[in-house]
Scaffold this motif. Structure first.
Motif, PDB file in Angstrom:
ATOM      1  N   GLY A 104     -21.693 -11.757 -15.934  1.00 56.20           N
ATOM      2  CA  GLY A 104     -20.590 -12.990 -15.123  1.00 56.20           C
ATOM      3  C   GLY A 104     -19.004 -12.714 -15.715  1.00 56.20           C
ATOM      4  O   GLY A 104     -19.370 -12.073 -16.927  1.00 56.20           O
ATOM      5  N   GLY A 105     -18.420 -12.790 -15.130  1.00 55.01           N
ATOM      6  CA  GLY A 105     -16.894 -12.183 -15.778  1.00 55.01           C
ATOM      7  C   GLY A 105     -16.799 -10.906 -15.421  1.00 55.01           C
ATOM      8  O   GLY A 105     -16.039 -10.221 -16.443  1.00 55.01           O
ATOM      9  N   LEU A 106     -17.716 -10.551 -14.580  1.00 60.38           N
ATOM     10  CA  LEU A 106     -16.673  -8.497 -14.729  1.00 60.38           C
ATOM     11  C   LEU A 106     -15.578  -8.637 -14.012  1.00 60.38           C
ATOM     12  O   LEU A 106     -15.027  -9.045 -13.291  1.00 60.38           O
ATOM     13  N   GLU A 107     -14.875  -8.051 -14.597  1.00 57.45           N
ATOM     14  CA  GLU A 107     -13.354  -7.255 -13.827  1.00 57.45           C
ATOM     15  C   GLU A 107     -13.090  -5.939 -14.059  1.00 57.45           C
ATOM     16  O   GLU A 107     -13.007  -5.352 -15.199  1.00 57.45           O
ATOM     17  N   VAL A 108     -12.865  -5.634 -12.778  1.00 53.47           N
ATOM     18  CA  VAL A 108     -12.387  -3.562 -12.546  1.00 53.47           C
ATOM     19  C   VAL A 108     -11.313  -3.882 -12.294  1.00 53.47           C
ATOM     20  O   VAL A 108     -10.612  -4.400 -11.481  1.00 53.47           O
ATOM     21  N   ILE A 109     -10.521  -2.913 -12.537  1.00 57.49           N
ATOM     22  CA  ILE A 109      -9.190  -1.623 -11.668  1.00 57.49           C
ATOM     23  C   ILE A 109      -9.864  -0.642 -10.872  1.00 57.49           C
ATOM     24  O   ILE A 109     -10.306  -0.357 -11.246  1.00 57.49           O
ATOM     25  N   GLU A 110      -9.208  -1.192  -9.878  1.00 59.15           N
ATOM     26  CA  GLU A 110     -10.147  -0.419  -8.607  1.00 59.15           C
ATOM     27  C   GLU A 110      -9.082   0.306  -8.170  1.00 59.15           C
ATOM     28  O   GLU A 110      -7.971  -0.135  -7.755  1.00 59.15           O
ATOM     29  N   ILE A 111      -8.297   1.853  -8.235  1.00 58.25           N
ATOM     30  CA  ILE A 111      -7.146   2.474  -7.280  1.00 58.25           C
ATOM     31  C   ILE A 111      -7.517   3.866  -6.758  1.00 58.25           C
ATOM     32  O   ILE A 111      -8.618   4.462  -7.454  1.00 58.25           O
ATOM     33  N   GLY A 112      -7.393   3.935  -5.817  1.00 61.13           N
ATOM     34  CA  GLY A 112      -7.629   4.579  -4.555  1.00 61.13           C
ATOM     35  C   GLY A 112      -6.416   5.617  -3.495  1.00 61.13           C
ATOM     36  O   GLY A 112      -5.635   4.877  -3.709  1.00 61.13           O
ATOM     37  N   CYS A 113      -7.105   6.773  -3.235  1.00 62.00           N
ATOM     38  CA  CYS A 113      -6.363   7.525  -2.055  1.00 62.00           C
ATOM     39  C   CYS A 113      -6.709   8.006  -1.297  1.00 62.00           C
ATOM     40  O   CYS A 113      -7.508   8.582  -1.252  1.00 62.00           O
ATOM     41  N   PRO A 114      -6.283   7.463   0.076  1.00 66.95           N
ATOM     42  CA  PRO A 114      -5.350   6.636   0.776  1.00 66.95           C
ATOM     43  C   PRO A 114      -6.174   5.397   0.580  1.00 66.95           C
ATOM     44  O   PRO A 114      -7.344   4.914   0.861  1.00 66.95           O
ATOM     45  N   ALA A 115      -5.629   4.119   1.166  1.00 66.36           N
ATOM     46  CA  ALA A 115      -5.378   2.866   1.183  1.00 66.36           C
ATOM     47  C   ALA A 115      -6.500   2.814   1.930  1.00 66.36           C
ATOM     48  O   ALA A 115      -7.224   1.970   1.845  1.00 66.36           O
ATOM     49  N   ARG A 168       1.035  -1.493  -0.282  1.00 73.62           N
ATOM     50  CA  ARG A 168       0.239   0.467   0.024  1.00 73.62           C
ATOM     51  C   ARG A 168       0.922   1.152   0.032  1.00 73.62           C
ATOM     52  O   ARG A 168       0.467   2.524  -0.088  1.00 73.62           O
ATOM     53  N   TRP A 169       1.811   1.786  -0.272  1.00 74.26           N
ATOM     54  CA  TRP A 169       3.422   2.079  -0.240  1.00 74.26           C
ATOM     55  C   TRP A 169       2.876   2.942   0.881  1.00 74.26           C
ATOM     56  O   TRP A 169       2.652   4.396   0.927  1.00 74.26           O
ATOM     57  N   GLY A 170       2.626   2.553   2.394  1.00 73.08           N
ATOM     58  CA  GLY A 170       2.746   2.781   3.586  1.00 73.08           C
ATOM     59  C   GLY A 170       1.271   3.478   3.742  1.00 73.08           C
ATOM     60  O   GLY A 170       1.460   4.249   5.096  1.00 73.08           O
ATOM     61  N   GLY A 171       0.267   2.555   3.114  1.00 74.00           N
ATOM     62  CA  GLY A 171      -0.452   2.858   4.001  1.00 74.00           C
ATOM     63  C   GLY A 171      -1.429   4.584   2.565  1.00 74.00           C
ATOM     64  O   GLY A 171      -2.532   4.270   2.703  1.00 74.00           O
ATOM     65  N   ARG A 172      -0.885   4.930   1.695  1.00 74.92           N
ATOM     66  CA  ARG A 172      -0.814   6.511   1.193  1.00 74.92           C
ATOM     67  C   ARG A 172      -1.977   5.281  -0.480  1.00 74.92           C
ATOM     68  O   ARG A 172      -2.987   6.564  -1.131  1.00 74.92           O
ATOM     69  N   PHE A 173      -2.011   4.563  -1.050  1.00 78.33           N
ATOM     70  CA  PHE A 173      -2.474   4.495  -2.013  1.00 78.33           C
ATOM     71  C   PHE A 173      -3.089   2.882  -1.612  1.00 78.33           C
ATOM     72  O   PHE A 173      -2.159   2.034  -0.804  1.00 78.33           O
ATOM     73  N   ILE A 174      -4.214   1.998  -2.555  1.00 77.35           N
ATOM     74  CA  ILE A 174      -4.418   0.731  -2.587  1.00 77.35           C
ATOM     75  C   ILE A 174      -5.070   1.075  -4.148  1.00 77.35           C
ATOM     76  O   ILE A 174      -5.395   1.570  -5.168  1.00 77.35           O
ATOM     77  N   ALA A 175      -4.737  -0.465  -4.927  1.00 77.79           N
ATOM     78  CA  ALA A 175      -4.695  -0.800  -5.792  1.00 77.79           C
ATOM     79  C   ALA A 175      -5.579  -2.088  -6.173  1.00 77.79           C
ATOM     80  O   ALA A 175      -4.710  -2.627  -5.372  1.00 77.79           O
ATOM     81  N   SER A 176      -6.611  -2.199  -7.067  1.00 76.58           N
ATOM     82  CA  SER A 176      -7.301  -3.492  -6.632  1.00 76.58           C
ATOM     83  C   SER A 176      -8.014  -4.297  -7.943  1.00 76.58           C
ATOM     84  O   SER A 176      -8.002  -3.729  -8.040  1.00 76.58           O
ATOM     85  N   HIS A 177      -7.542  -5.797  -8.100  1.00 77.53           N
ATOM     86  CA  HIS A 177      -8.381  -5.905  -9.289  1.00 77.53           C
ATOM     87  C   HIS A 177      -9.528  -6.589  -8.841  1.00 77.53           C
ATOM     88  O   HIS A 177      -9.551  -7.489  -8.281  1.00 77.53           O
ATOM     89  N   ILE A 178     -10.634  -6.281  -9.375  1.00 80.59           N
ATOM     90  CA  ILE A 178     -12.092  -6.390  -9.127  1.00 80.59           C
ATOM     91  C   ILE A 178     -12.997  -7.302  -9.527  1.00 80.59           C
ATOM     92  O   ILE A 178     -12.596  -7.069 -11.188  1.00 80.59           O
ATOM     93  N   LEU A 233      10.875   6.601 -19.871  1.00 84.93           N
ATOM     94  CA  LEU A 233      10.076   7.637 -19.641  1.00 84.93           C
ATOM     95  C   LEU A 233      10.423   7.509 -17.891  1.00 84.93           C
ATOM     96  O   LEU A 233      11.411   6.535 -17.028  1.00 84.93           O
ATOM     97  N   SER A 234       9.624   8.382 -17.347  1.00 81.98           N
ATOM     98  CA  SER A 234      10.144   8.298 -16.001  1.00 81.98           C
ATOM     99  C   SER A 234       8.543   9.446 -15.471  1.00 81.98           C
ATOM    100  O   SER A 234       8.223   9.998 -16.073  1.00 81.98           O
ATOM    101  N   HIS A 235       9.161   9.914 -13.977  1.00 86.69           N
ATOM    102  CA  HIS A 235       7.938  10.232 -13.406  1.00 86.69           C
ATOM    103  C   HIS A 235       8.157  10.770 -12.158  1.00 86.69           C
ATOM    104  O   HIS A 235       9.133  10.532 -11.089  1.00 86.69           O
ATOM    105  N   ASP A 236       8.707  12.581 -11.771  1.00 86.82           N
ATOM    106  CA  ASP A 236       8.157  12.509 -10.078  1.00 86.82           C
ATOM    107  C   ASP A 236       7.289  12.920  -9.677  1.00 86.82           C
ATOM    108  O   ASP A 236       7.997  14.284  -8.431  1.00 86.82           O
ATOM    109  N   GLY A 237       6.045  12.170  -9.717  1.00 84.21           N
ATOM    110  CA  GLY A 237       5.178  12.950  -8.852  1.00 84.21           C
ATOM    111  C   GLY A 237       5.046  11.397  -7.984  1.00 84.21           C
ATOM    112  O   GLY A 237       5.862  11.230  -7.511  1.00 84.21           O
ATOM    113  N   GLU A 238       3.963  11.768  -6.981  1.00 82.58           N
ATOM    114  CA  GLU A 238       3.181  10.552  -6.144  1.00 82.58           C
ATOM    115  C   GLU A 238       3.420   9.285  -6.221  1.00 82.58           C
ATOM    116  O   GLU A 238       3.649   7.893  -5.498  1.00 82.58           O
ATOM    117  N   PHE A 239       3.158   8.648  -8.067  1.00 81.53           N
ATOM    118  CA  PHE A 239       2.029   7.267  -7.812  1.00 81.53           C
ATOM    119  C   PHE A 239       2.157   7.611  -9.209  1.00 81.53           C
ATOM    120  O   PHE A 239       1.548   8.047 -10.187  1.00 81.53           O
TER     121      PHE A 239
END
Length: 348
Positions: A195-206, A122-132, A283-289
């Motif tokens: 049937g067979g639904l798949e979603v990606i959920e991303i949130g902050c905070p975890a 969870r990157w210290g509790g800051r983010f959550i990412a789930s395959h549902i 590529l790179s990024h200088d943000g949080e996530f």
């Protein structure tokens, strides 16, 4: 980002927002005969515009409640939520996290949905990412609810799902490639899925609160597509008909979901797809996530000391400052890329 209120009595609306709702004047234009006044409270901006008709809005902002709701002369409704409900954002502790499609067990979560964790630390509790996923077609045992969050999005990877959101009209069906931005505390409900639904959920905070709303019926009687929820607008991105454009890596095309604009740059989500042979631009990024999730086809991400085969449902969470590139990608490759902030990715 600011919410616009057209009003016939600009002076009366201004007195309400300042004297009753606790806003302060941010901008007046023009000075000699004001036709436009922007007011601000706790980061929420409301633009009051003199017009021939009243077009009220509903706005929810942080602040000590005075009543359940307060209503302006022109009919705008202000909901003040207690400051004790402020979202606690833990310090960021990023790590390179690779979850292959075959890794991780699904566990049963809310409303009988199955969850696979794409960011175990969870990157210290800051983010959550789930395959549902939901295996069987039918009604979902959900209820009207909302989340106390900073950021949350849902992306459909397979199947379909029927959902309904506060102020966003009738229930609608989401298909693969579609996504929504769920701004803070917007009421919503999952109704039915294939049937067979798949979603990606991303949130902050975890870890965040999910609260039931037993009083509000959905759909609501008023449509408010431009309503501000703590400075964010609801987004429904429909993949069908979306036109790709060139990306930072010229061998990949990109479709922007509109989340960056709706969050005023807080977060962004795009879908990249193969356009030509890979060029391996760093590529790179200088943000949080930054999170990359394979959706279809095959690709290889080169992260310096490590390469990752990016199959469908494989995810890679990339710490700030890490250089990576698509060293390989075949025809039909697609991937979801989510970043905080929206413009966090850059070419090296």
């Amino acid at each position: 980002m600011q919410t616009v209120v057209d009003c016939t009595d600009l002076d009366g609306e201004l007195r309400f927002f300042v004297d009753r709702a606790g806003f302060r004047v941010h901008l007046v234009s023009p000075a000699d005969d004001p036709r436009r006044v922007v007011v601000e409270r706790n980061g929420s901006l409301i633009e009051l515009r003199r017009g021939s008709e009243d077009h009220p809005v509903r706005v929810r902002i942080d602040g000590e409640p005075q009543d359940d709701e307060i209503v302006s002369p022109g009919g705008s409704i202000i909901e003040l939520t207690s400051g004790s409900d402020a979202v606690d954002i833990p310090p960021n502790r990023p790590t390179l996290t690779v979850i292959e499609a075959v890794n991780g067990d699904f566990g049963t979560g809310r409303a009988g949905m199955q969850y696979r964790d794409l960011l175990p630390d969870r990157w210290g509790g800051r983010f959550i990412a789930s395959h549902i996923r939901i295996d069987e077609e039918g009604d979902v045992a959900d209820w009207v609810h909302f989340h106390r969050i900073r950021f949350q999005m849902i992306f459909v990877a397979a199947g379909w799902v029927d959902v309904v959101y506060e102020g966003q009209g009738e229930p609608f069906r989401m298909y693969p490639g579609d996504c929504v931005l769920q701004p803070p505390e917007i009421r919503h409900r999952v109704l039915r899925s294939s049937g067979g639904l798949e979603v990606i959920e991303i949130g902050c905070p975890a870890e965040h609160d999910t609260l039931a709303d037993h009083e509000l019926d959905l759909p609501t009687t008023r449509d408010e597509p431009d309503r501000s929820f703590s400075g964010q607008r609801f987004v429904r991105h429909v993949a069908e008909g979306s036109q790709p454009t060139s990306w930072i890596d010229p061998s990949l095309d990109v479709v922007d979901t509109g989340i960056g604009e709706a969050t005023d740059g807080l977060a962004g989500a795009v879908v990249v797809s193969s356009a030509s042979g890979p060029v391996g631009r760093p590529l790179s990024h200088d943000g949080e996530f930054a999170l990359v999730v394979g959706l279809a086809g095959d690709a290889v991400l080169d992260l310096g000391e490590r390469t990752v085969a990016l199959a469908a449902r494989t995810s890679v969470a990339i710490p700030p400052g890490t250089a990576w590139s698509w060293s390989e990608h075949g025809a039909g490759h697609r991937a979801l890329v989510v970043t905080l902030p929206a413009d966090g990715i850059r070419g090296c």
